[in-house]
Design an enzyme around this catalytic site. Sequence first.
Site, PDB file in Angstrom:
ATOM      1  N   GLY A  63      65.542   4.728 -12.167  1.00 51.52           N
ATOM      2  CA  GLY A  63      65.861   3.561 -12.989  1.00 51.52           C
ATOM      3  C   GLY A  63      65.537   3.867 -14.433  1.00 51.52           C
ATOM      4  O   GLY A  63      65.352   5.023 -14.823  1.00 51.52           O
ATOM      5  N   GLY A 114      62.149   5.828 -15.094  1.00 49.46           N
ATOM      6  CA  GLY A 114      62.185   7.206 -14.626  1.00 49.46           C
ATOM      7  C   GLY A 114      63.063   8.084 -15.509  1.00 49.46           C
ATOM      8  O   GLY A 114      62.675   9.188 -15.897  1.00 49.46           O
ATOM      9  N   PHE A 169      65.643 -16.013 -26.074  1.00 47.77           N
ATOM     10  CA  PHE A 169      65.258 -15.824 -24.681  1.00 47.77           C
ATOM     11  C   PHE A 169      63.979 -16.595 -24.394  1.00 47.77           C
ATOM     12  O   PHE A 169      63.205 -16.878 -25.314  1.00 47.77           O
ATOM     13  CB  PHE A 169      65.056 -14.334 -24.386  1.00 47.77           C
ATOM     14  CG  PHE A 169      65.929 -13.844 -23.279  1.00 47.77           C
ATOM     15  CD1 PHE A 169      67.264 -13.565 -23.506  1.00 47.77           C
ATOM     16  CD2 PHE A 169      65.430 -13.688 -21.996  1.00 47.77           C
ATOM     17  CE1 PHE A 169      68.079 -13.129 -22.476  1.00 47.77           C
ATOM     18  CE2 PHE A 169      66.243 -13.249 -20.959  1.00 47.77           C
ATOM     19  CZ  PHE A 169      67.566 -12.971 -21.199  1.00 47.77           C
ATOM     20  N   GLN A 179      57.191 -12.813  -9.749  1.00 47.08           N
ATOM     21  CA  GLN A 179      57.972 -13.732 -10.581  1.00 47.08           C
ATOM     22  C   GLN A 179      59.180 -14.268  -9.825  1.00 47.08           C
ATOM     23  O   GLN A 179      59.954 -13.514  -9.245  1.00 47.08           O
ATOM     24  CB  GLN A 179      58.462 -13.023 -11.842  1.00 47.08           C
ATOM     25  CG  GLN A 179      59.329 -13.937 -12.703  1.00 47.08           C
ATOM     26  CD  GLN A 179      59.531 -13.382 -14.087  1.00 47.08           C
ATOM     27  OE1 GLN A 179      60.384 -12.522 -14.299  1.00 47.08           O
ATOM     28  NE2 GLN A 179      58.747 -13.845 -15.038  1.00 47.08           N
ATOM     29  N   HIS A 216      62.532 -16.014 -10.568  1.00 39.45           N
ATOM     30  CA  HIS A 216      63.441 -16.318 -11.671  1.00 39.45           C
ATOM     31  C   HIS A 216      64.038 -17.690 -11.414  1.00 39.45           C
ATOM     32  O   HIS A 216      64.494 -17.962 -10.306  1.00 39.45           O
ATOM     33  CB  HIS A 216      64.534 -15.248 -11.734  1.00 39.45           C
ATOM     34  CG  HIS A 216      65.330 -15.275 -12.999  1.00 39.45           C
ATOM     35  ND1 HIS A 216      66.180 -16.295 -13.318  1.00 39.45           N
ATOM     36  CD2 HIS A 216      65.383 -14.403 -14.034  1.00 39.45           C
ATOM     37  CE1 HIS A 216      66.734 -16.041 -14.495  1.00 39.45           C
ATOM     38  NE2 HIS A 216      66.268 -14.903 -14.944  1.00 39.45           N
ATOM     39  N   GLU A 244      69.097 -15.279 -17.844  1.00 41.27           N
ATOM     40  CA  GLU A 244      68.471 -16.191 -18.780  1.00 41.27           C
ATOM     41  C   GLU A 244      69.246 -16.195 -20.102  1.00 41.27           C
ATOM     42  O   GLU A 244      69.116 -17.124 -20.899  1.00 41.27           O
ATOM     43  CB  GLU A 244      67.032 -15.704 -19.016  1.00 41.27           C
ATOM     44  CG  GLU A 244      66.136 -16.699 -19.658  1.00 41.27           C
ATOM     45  CD  GLU A 244      64.680 -16.235 -19.635  1.00 41.27           C
ATOM     46  OE1 GLU A 244      64.271 -15.603 -18.655  1.00 41.27           O
ATOM     47  OE2 GLU A 244      63.973 -16.520 -20.600  1.00 41.27           O
ATOM     48  N   HIS A 289      62.182 -12.248  -8.155  1.00 44.61           N
ATOM     49  CA  HIS A 289      62.856 -11.451  -9.168  1.00 44.61           C
ATOM     50  C   HIS A 289      62.079 -10.230  -9.612  1.00 44.61           C
ATOM     51  O   HIS A 289      62.641  -9.160  -9.776  1.00 44.61           O
ATOM     52  CB  HIS A 289      63.117 -12.365 -10.369  1.00 44.61           C
ATOM     53  CG  HIS A 289      63.885 -11.720 -11.473  1.00 44.61           C
ATOM     54  ND1 HIS A 289      65.142 -11.197 -11.283  1.00 44.61           N
ATOM     55  CD2 HIS A 289      63.602 -11.514 -12.784  1.00 44.61           C
ATOM     56  CE1 HIS A 289      65.588 -10.704 -12.425  1.00 44.61           C
ATOM     57  NE2 HIS A 289      64.662 -10.865 -13.347  1.00 44.61           N
ATOM     58  N   ARG A 308      55.901 -12.415 -16.501  1.00 46.40           N
ATOM     59  CA  ARG A 308      56.636 -11.613 -17.472  1.00 46.40           C
ATOM     60  C   ARG A 308      57.619 -12.477 -18.242  1.00 46.40           C
ATOM     61  O   ARG A 308      58.241 -13.369 -17.672  1.00 46.40           O
ATOM     62  CB  ARG A 308      57.400 -10.506 -16.744  1.00 46.40           C
ATOM     63  CG  ARG A 308      58.344  -9.731 -17.624  1.00 46.40           C
ATOM     64  CD  ARG A 308      58.933  -8.550 -16.920  1.00 46.40           C
ATOM     65  NE  ARG A 308      59.965  -8.894 -15.946  1.00 46.40           N
ATOM     66  CZ  ARG A 308      61.192  -9.306 -16.257  1.00 46.40           C
ATOM     67  NH1 ARG A 308      61.547  -9.474 -17.510  1.00 46.40           N
ATOM     68  NH2 ARG A 308      62.068  -9.577 -15.303  1.00 46.40           N
TER      69      ARG A 308
END
Lengths: 233, 577, 135
Positions: B13, B16, B116, B236, B238, B251, B349, B391
Amino acid sequence: MERTFKIFRYDPEKNGKPHFQTYKLDCPSGCTVLDALYNIKGELDGTLTYRRSCRSGICGSCGMKINGINCLACKTQVEFLKGKVIYVEPLPGFPILRDLVIDLEPFWEKFEAIKPYLINNSKPPTTERYQSEEDQLKIEEASWCILCNCCTSSCPSFWANKEYLGPAALLKAYRFVFDSRDQGAEERYRMLNTRSGLWRCHTIFNCMDACPQDINITDYISQLKTRIVSERY
Amino acid sequence: MTHKHDVIIIGSGLAGLRAALEVGKVADVAVLTKLYPSRSHSGAAQGGIAATLKNVDSDDCVEFHIFDTVKGSDYLGDQDAIENMCNEAPEVVYETEHMGVPYSRTEDGKIHQRKFGGHSLNHGKVAVRRSCYAADYTGHVLLHTFYEQCIKNQVRFYNEFQAMSLLVKDNVCQGFVAWDIINGGLHVFHAKAVMFATGGYGRAFKITSNAHSSTGDGLSLCTRVGLPIEDMEFVQFHPTGLYKQGILVSEGARGEGAYLLNGQNERFMERYAPTLMELAPRDMIARAIQTELLEGRGCGPNKDHVYLDIRHLGEAKITAVIPQIKGLCLDFAAIDPIKEPIPIQPTAHYSMGGIPVTVDGRVIYDAKNSIVEGLYAAGECACVSVHGANRLGTNSLLDAAANGRRTGKAICADVGKLKHSELPDNPMKAAQDEMNRVLGGTGKEKVIRIRHDLRDSMEENCGVFRTSEKLTKQKQILKDLHERFRHIKIDDKAKIFNSDLMEAIELEHMLEFCEVIVEGALNRNESRGGHSRTDFPKRDDDNWLKHTMAWRGEDGKITFDYKPVIIKNYQPMERKY
Amino acid sequence: MRYRIRTGALAFILHRATGLALVLYLFVHIFSVSRLANPASFNEEMALYSSALFKFVELGLLGVVVAHVLNGARIIAVDFWGASRKQATVFYVAVGVGTLVVLYGAIHLLPAVFDGISSGQLLSPSYEVIHGGGH
């Protein structure tokens, strides 16, 4: 509602011939083909093999041929599929490893061949490189490609000539050649302007029909053709 | 077969790949992934990556970003790590732009930014445009750009390899064993340094935005060799997952001005966060939605969802700035968001907890920050901790890119001093035993049933609101599920692409770390960020302003220790928005 | 299951088929022109070409030419005028225009065919051949 699936099966370890296996499954409204495969594998036959990951159409793992058209299994709602039987097969034109899993190495080779990265050897500024909104919009849609291989494996030109770069690689080439920040166009033209490059595209549109991101692939390939002709000849 | 590299990164991802780009400059690096790099779930991130570029709101500054992140974390985030991340953010984002990320642009050609949740000016006064975005494909284009750069820099990839067991002796990492999914067979990976970037575990819950592959394998790979994991109780949810599916509705929609409406057509966030409204942090909105549902103000016949309404944004704006959301609604909910409101519900999430690391990504094995030599982690699987108990949106891409980069730099600094330590006599034993055990199971249990029971019960008992009663019940359920797992039988015995075996292995990982989540949640008698206990509704800074470190013994017994939170400029205060 | 053929693939196949047909026609045409050595053979051939059956063949030729020309125009529209997104619509428009042109041709050619059929003389000239004329 109960639906009938005829799924392509091939297990190289069992020396068996490729064949279709029939499964019947209750598919409620909202059930995607991927959900159906998941339930068939979980409840009916654990040996059924396919790739999957995000199930929301962004990772590009579950490309397969469903009722004769390449698409993502996760984006295909079962209730919208007509006909008594739903045929599920691997993407055509690639070696089959097992069931619905194909060997993607030829796909990645072509992707890497067109130098799929920004080439700009000038020293970057301390902030961002500027790019106009207009220039960004030229490459925006092309950058949404998820590399699912639905397009390349749907292309009759590719079926006929496995050396052909194919729509996915050409789209990626467009994304960089038309990026105002990129300086690698000439290097890429050398790959594109060959017998197995750009000119094998015969505007058949299977790629655009198959693209789960609905990207205007053929148009971008046409723009590459026009660009090369006007710059080179 | 044994592969020898200087550095091997598990997971392809954002974190990495970013680390691989850094390490590739000085050492021989390989990346191993159970998918292909472009399939990693970082690509599903939509809304943006936070950095105070001041391209749109010139009043923004790093200080505000740090404060927002600390406050968003419900003061559990380590402020040294948060300062690093926020300070580095502009540079990290500019670098991604130089690599070729096709960001959306402002009129003057700079990277565009949008609002955000939880990001504000002047310590919470007004929402700020801080999230750098590429329409609603930000994670996708970042992931692909990093992958492209890895191709340019000839990073070696091992695609479709599943990491099976970590080789650690006397707190020195020797390498690991992985399974070649396509051809079958185990391979030993011998390295000076191993980095985990294995992502999150949303699949342990029924409604999740995460991929089928997000099964948190890295976490239990660590606990199996006696390493701790940190703050696992903080999950979390979402607020806006597509109803029933859980698929993420970014979001970014709320950043562009979307409303949340309950069954009485009321913008209920007025009552929960009067200043930031729909742009409050995710934990608060998820609780607000859940409260509306519990109090009978949901939408639809079962009153089990609320609406996200973007109709007033107009077709042109929706198509231009949040096109993916439109597509997702049409494809997965048969809803045209231009004409109808979108039914949504909270969805599992992100994992705030994970493998404990220092601010530079070096894995630690106790609460005193003692380092495991040659082992690193970054991204969602790691707990730095920049996210604390909750987060903020757009801080995950930032965390992955910034801490991936930072960890990469740490590996570069260390790799000269590290050596290939000697492998044990039979390095494959643990992995081989596990495969034989799972393949040889002769019971009657089906993997899919255990998996469904796991995620349904985790959703029910360890979801947005938790109680001691529910968690105790869940602890027992997990024990039972573990017992059932001992009696599974899998249909597929093949070598080539045995996904049946793969799913069983992933399930066992989830069963193991879910115990840590549940016991951690039961242990923490307070409500903070993503962890909300209705029997302890208040935050308790006197007793619980500390990180949980949990060890899972071979017998399944979980032991805890605690690590202090690093506090610098911002003392804990009441959290209001 | 065979890959499903949609408008783009259909147009592609038609273009190849009509292209091949036109090449074939070209050879027949060259062959027949090469045989026009003297007035007698000219008359003989003209008589054949004005027969009812050949009127029918001419209608087919018109169809092939129209299909090939219109699809060629469609490809130009796709390659140079950005008509990709609308390629299916352009295809159907081309089919519509082509059908109209062929219908117009049919109005002019088919009466001779029907005459031929009703008189039972499919291969006889449908008009008087001018004797001894031309060279």
